[in-house]
Design a protein around this motif. Structure first.
Motif, PDB file in Angstrom:
ATOM      1  N   GLY A   1       0.902  -1.332   0.022  1.00 23.53           N
ATOM      2  CA  GLY A   1       0.008  -0.267  -0.104  1.00 23.53           C
ATOM      3  C   GLY A   1       0.840   1.140  -0.239  1.00 23.53           C
TER       4      GLY A   1
ATOM      5  N   LEU B   1       0.620   4.266  -3.132  1.00 28.46           N
ATOM      6  CA  LEU B   1       0.774   5.610  -2.866  1.00 28.46           C
ATOM      7  C   LEU B   1       1.870   6.398  -3.724  1.00 28.46           C
ATOM      8  CD1 LEU B   1      -0.197   5.780   0.837  1.00 28.46           C
ATOM      9  CD2 LEU B   1      -1.866   6.586  -1.013  1.00 28.46           C
TER      10      LEU B   1
ATOM     11  N   THR C   1      -3.212   9.558  11.136  1.00 33.73           N
ATOM     12  CA  THR C   1      -3.098   8.394  10.138  1.00 33.73           C
ATOM     13  C   THR C   1      -1.991   7.480  10.382  1.00 33.73           C
ATOM     14  OG1 THR C   1      -3.110   7.863   7.356  1.00 33.73           O
ATOM     15  CG2 THR C   1      -1.728   9.744   8.348  1.00 33.73           C
ATOM     16  N   PHE C   2      -1.751   6.489   9.574  1.00 36.47           N
ATOM     17  CA  PHE C   2      -0.427   5.386   9.611  1.00 36.47           C
ATOM     18  C   PHE C   2       0.540   6.280   8.659  1.00 36.47           C
ATOM     19  CE2 PHE C   2       2.081   2.293   7.674  1.00 36.47           C
ATOM     20  CZ  PHE C   2       3.033   1.877   9.021  1.00 36.47           C
TER      21      PHE C   2
ATOM     22  N   THR D   1       1.316   7.456   4.685  1.00 34.44           N
ATOM     23  CA  THR D   1       0.445   8.463   3.983  1.00 34.44           C
ATOM     24  C   THR D   1       1.424   9.624   3.871  1.00 34.44           C
ATOM     25  OG1 THR D   1      -1.402   7.456   5.228  1.00 34.44           O
ATOM     26  CG2 THR D   1      -1.694   9.478   3.600  1.00 34.44           C
TER      27      THR D   1
ATOM     28  N   VAL E   1      -7.579   9.740   3.975  1.00 37.55           N
ATOM     29  CA  VAL E   1      -7.509   8.743   4.373  1.00 37.55           C
ATOM     30  C   VAL E   1      -8.850   8.103   4.750  1.00 37.55           C
ATOM     31  CG1 VAL E   1      -6.598   6.986   5.765  1.00 37.55           C
ATOM     32  CG2 VAL E   1      -5.077   9.001   5.135  1.00 37.55           C
TER      33      VAL E   1
ATOM     34  N   ALA F   1      -6.271   2.308   2.350  1.00 41.87           N
ATOM     35  CA  ALA F   1      -5.457   1.317   2.684  1.00 41.87           C
ATOM     36  C   ALA F   1      -6.457   0.417   3.864  1.00 41.87           C
ATOM     37  CB  ALA F   1      -4.228   1.523   3.402  1.00 41.87           C
ATOM     38  N   GLN F   2      -7.172   1.205   4.533  1.00 43.49           N
ATOM     39  CA  GLN F   2      -8.141   0.581   5.683  1.00 43.49           C
ATOM     40  C   GLN F   2      -9.473   0.415   5.181  1.00 43.49           C
ATOM     41  OE1 GLN F   2      -7.360   2.631   9.247  1.00 43.49           O
ATOM     42  NE2 GLN F   2      -5.141   2.984   9.177  1.00 43.49           N
TER      43      GLN F   2
ATOM     44  N   SER G   1      -4.235  -1.503   0.637  1.00 46.87           N
ATOM     45  CA  SER G   1      -3.139  -2.425   1.042  1.00 46.87           C
ATOM     46  C   SER G   1      -3.760  -3.712   1.236  1.00 46.87           C
ATOM     47  CB  SER G   1      -2.460  -1.749   2.166  1.00 46.87           C
ATOM     48  OG  SER G   1      -1.701  -2.736   2.957  1.00 46.87           O
TER      49      SER G   1
ATOM     50  N   PHE H   1      -1.958  -5.745   3.166  1.00 45.17           N
ATOM     51  CA  PHE H   1      -1.318  -6.345   4.296  1.00 45.17           C
ATOM     52  C   PHE H   1      -2.224  -6.989   5.291  1.00 45.17           C
ATOM     53  CE2 PHE H   1      -0.189  -5.568   9.077  1.00 45.17           C
ATOM     54  CZ  PHE H   1       1.364  -5.668   8.887  1.00 45.17           C
TER      55      PHE H   1
ATOM     56  N   LYS I   1      -5.430  -5.639   7.231  1.00 48.80           N
ATOM     57  CA  LYS I   1      -6.552  -5.032   6.622  1.00 48.80           C
ATOM     58  C   LYS I   1      -7.842  -5.728   6.295  1.00 48.80           C
ATOM     59  CE  LYS I   1      -2.920  -1.950   6.423  1.00 48.80           C
ATOM     60  NZ  LYS I   1      -2.643  -0.567   6.563  1.00 48.80           N
TER      61      LYS I   1
ATOM     62  N   TYR J   1      -3.559   6.025  16.765  1.00 50.12           N
ATOM     63  CA  TYR J   1      -2.281   5.964  16.716  1.00 50.12           C
ATOM     64  C   TYR J   1      -1.609   6.789  18.142  1.00 50.12           C
ATOM     65  CZ  TYR J   1      -2.958   4.304  12.015  1.00 50.12           C
ATOM     66  OH  TYR J   1      -3.445   3.599  11.028  1.00 50.12           O
TER      67      TYR J   1
END
Ligand SMILES: *Cc1c(COP(=O)(O)O)cnc(C)c1O
Length: 378
Positions: A58, A62, A83-84, A87, A136, A164-165, A186, A188, A191, A319
Motif C-alpha cells: 500500500g 501511494l 493516520t499511519f 501517508t 485517508v 488502505a483501511q 493495501s 497487509f 487490513k 495512533y
C-alpha cells in the motif's frame, strides 16, 4: 482471544486457499502469473472503476500515484495528521512537502475546514504549490469526498484516496477505491482484505494514468521490461498472493464484510452510552478496519489497556503520535497549524479486537470488561 483472528479465517477457507496456492506451485509462474490479471479484473469490477493495477504494498501504491502526477520538490501535499506513517512518508520520498491537516472529531477523517485553511495558508506564504490532497478512509470509513472534491476543484488539485483501511467501505453505494482521481489500497494481512504477506493495489478511471502506473511499477518499462523509458520501481504483487486474494475477495464480498458490520453493531449498541465511538455518517458504510473507542484521558486509556491485557483481551493504540510530531518531519515548520483533535485522539483512543469471525460471546466478554472497568472508575 486474538486482536484479528487470521488463523480462524484460514481454517474456514483452507481447502480453497491451499488448492489455489498449489496451482501456482504447479505452474511455477511466481511473477505475473495469470492469477494477477484475473484478480485485477475482479478488484476493478468490485470497486467499480476501469483500472486496477496491483503492486507490492500500500505504501508503493501511494508513491506510484504521486510519481504519475510528477509530484516533486516545491509541491505541497495535504495529509491528515491522524493516520499511519505511510501517508506522509511517500510525500517526502517524492521530495515534496507534507502539510498535515487536523481531523474531524466525529469521524476522525480529514477535516475539510482545516484542509481549506491549510491550503489558503500555503497559498498566502507563496513558497509551495498546492498539488494533491490525500484523504485517508480511516478505520474503514470513507472520507467526506463530497466536500473534498469541491475543495480540490476550487484549488485545481488532485485527490489521491488512501483506502488502505477502507476496502469495502462505501458512500451511497459508491465504493472505497472509486473516490479519488487515483485511489490505493493495501493487502497487509490485518487490513479489511488482506493477503499472506505484503500486497497493494491502485485504482483509477483514467486510461493514461493507468498506462503510466503499469510502467512505473515495473522499472519504468516501455515496450518491454528491457526497454526502459522512465525511472520506476520494482513493485509487483506476487502470483501466490494474487491466488490467495482471489479466494479471500470472494469470502469478503459474500460474507465477511457483512459479518464484521454485525460485530460493529454489537459493539456500538453495547458501548455507545459509555464511550465515544467514531460516527459512521448517514449515507456511509464502514468496512471496520478497526473498532476504536475514545476514553476521557491518557491515564484512563492506558490503565484500561493494561486491565484488558490482564483479562486476556488484546488492544492497540492507533495512533499514539500525530504525524506533525514525528521526528523525521521536525525540519518542517507546522507552528502555524492547529492540531487540537489529533493531539486529543492520540492520547485517548484504543482499538478493540475486531474481525468477521469474532463470536457474539467474545464481543460480549470485551464489552463487559470495558464496562466493568469504567464503572470501577466512577
Ligand atoms: C497500512 C496502511 C498503509 C500502508 O500499507 P502497506 O501495505 O503496509 O505498505 C498506508 N496508509 C494507511 C492509512 C495504512 O493503514
Amino acid at each position: 482471544m486474538q486482536f484479528r483472528d487470521l488463523q480462524k479465517q484460514y481454517q474456514i477457507l483452507k481447502e480453497e486457499i491451499d488448492r489455489e496456492i498449489q496451482a501456482v506451485l504447479d505452474t511455477s509462474n511466481y511473477i505475473s502469473g495469470s492469477q494477477v490479471s484475473e484478480l485485477e479484473a475482479q478488484l476493478a469490477d468490485y470497486v467499480g472503476v476501469r483500472h486496477c493495477i496491483s503492486c507490492a504494498n500500500g505504501t508503493d501504491a501511494l508513491q506510484l500515484a504521486l510519481m504519475v502526477w510528477g509530484v516533486g520538490e516545491g509541491d505541497a501535499i495535504f495529509v491528515p495528521d491522524f493516520t499511519f506513517f505511510s501517508t506522509g512518508e511517500v510525500v517526502s520520498a517524492c521530495q515534496a512537502t507534507p502539510i498535515f491537516v487536523d481531523v474531524d472529531p466525529a469521524t476522525y477523517n480529514m477535516s475539510s475546514v482545516s484542509l481549506e485553511q491549510a491550503i489558503q495558508k500555503v497559498v498566502a506564504q507563496g513558497k509551495l504549490i498546492p498539488k494533491v490532497i490525500i484523504p485517508v478512509d480511516l478505520f474503514g470509513q470513507p472520507a467526506d469526498y463530497d466536500t473534498l472534491h469541491l475543495i480540490a476543484k476550487k484549488y485545481n488539485m488532485h485527490i489521491l484516496e488512501d483506502g488502505a483501511q477502507g476496502f469495502g467501505g462505501s458512500i451511497r453505494g459508491k465504493k472505497s477505491g472509486a473516490f479519488g482521481d487515483i485511489a490505493t489500497t493495501s493487502f497487509f494481512p490485518a487490513k479489511p482484505l488482506g493477503c499472506y504477506g505484503d500486497g497493494g493495489a491502485i485504482f483509477t478511471d483514467n486510461d493514461e494514468w493507468a498506462d503510466l502506473l503499469r510502467s512505473y511499477r515495473i522499472h519504468g518499462k516501455g515496450e518491454s521490461k528491457y526497454d526502459n523509458v522512465r525511472i520506476g520501481m520494482n513493485s509487483r504483487l506476487d502470483t501466490v498472493q494474487a491466488a490467495i486474494l482471489k479466494v479471500k475477495l470472494k469470502a469478503f464480498a459474500e460474507s465477511e464484510l457483512e459479518a464484521v458490520n454485525c460485530v460493529a453493531r454489537q459493539y456500538s449498541d453495547a458501548l455507545k452510552e459509555s464511550v465515544m465511538i467514531p460516527v459512521v455518517q448517514k449515507d456511509s458504510y464502514s468496512s471496520w478496519a478497526q473498532c476504536t473507542i475514545q476514553l476521557q484521558d491518557s491515564t484512563v486509556r492506558n490503565t484500561l489497556q493494561q486491565y484488558l491485557k490482564e483479562k486476556g483481551i488484546p488492544s492497540m493504540v492507533y495512533y499514539s503520535k500525530p504525524m506533525h510530531l514525528q521526528r523525521v518531519f521536525a525540519h518542517i515548520d507546522y507552528s502555524e497549524y492547529v492540531y487540537d483533535v489529533t493531539n486529543q485522539l492520540c492520547d485517548t483512543v484504543l482499538s478493540l479486537p475486531m474481525h468477521p469471525y469474532m463470536s457474539t460471546e467474545d464481543v460480549d466478554f470485551v464489552v463487559q470488561e470495558v464496562k466493568g472497568f469504567l464503572k470501577g472508575k466512577l
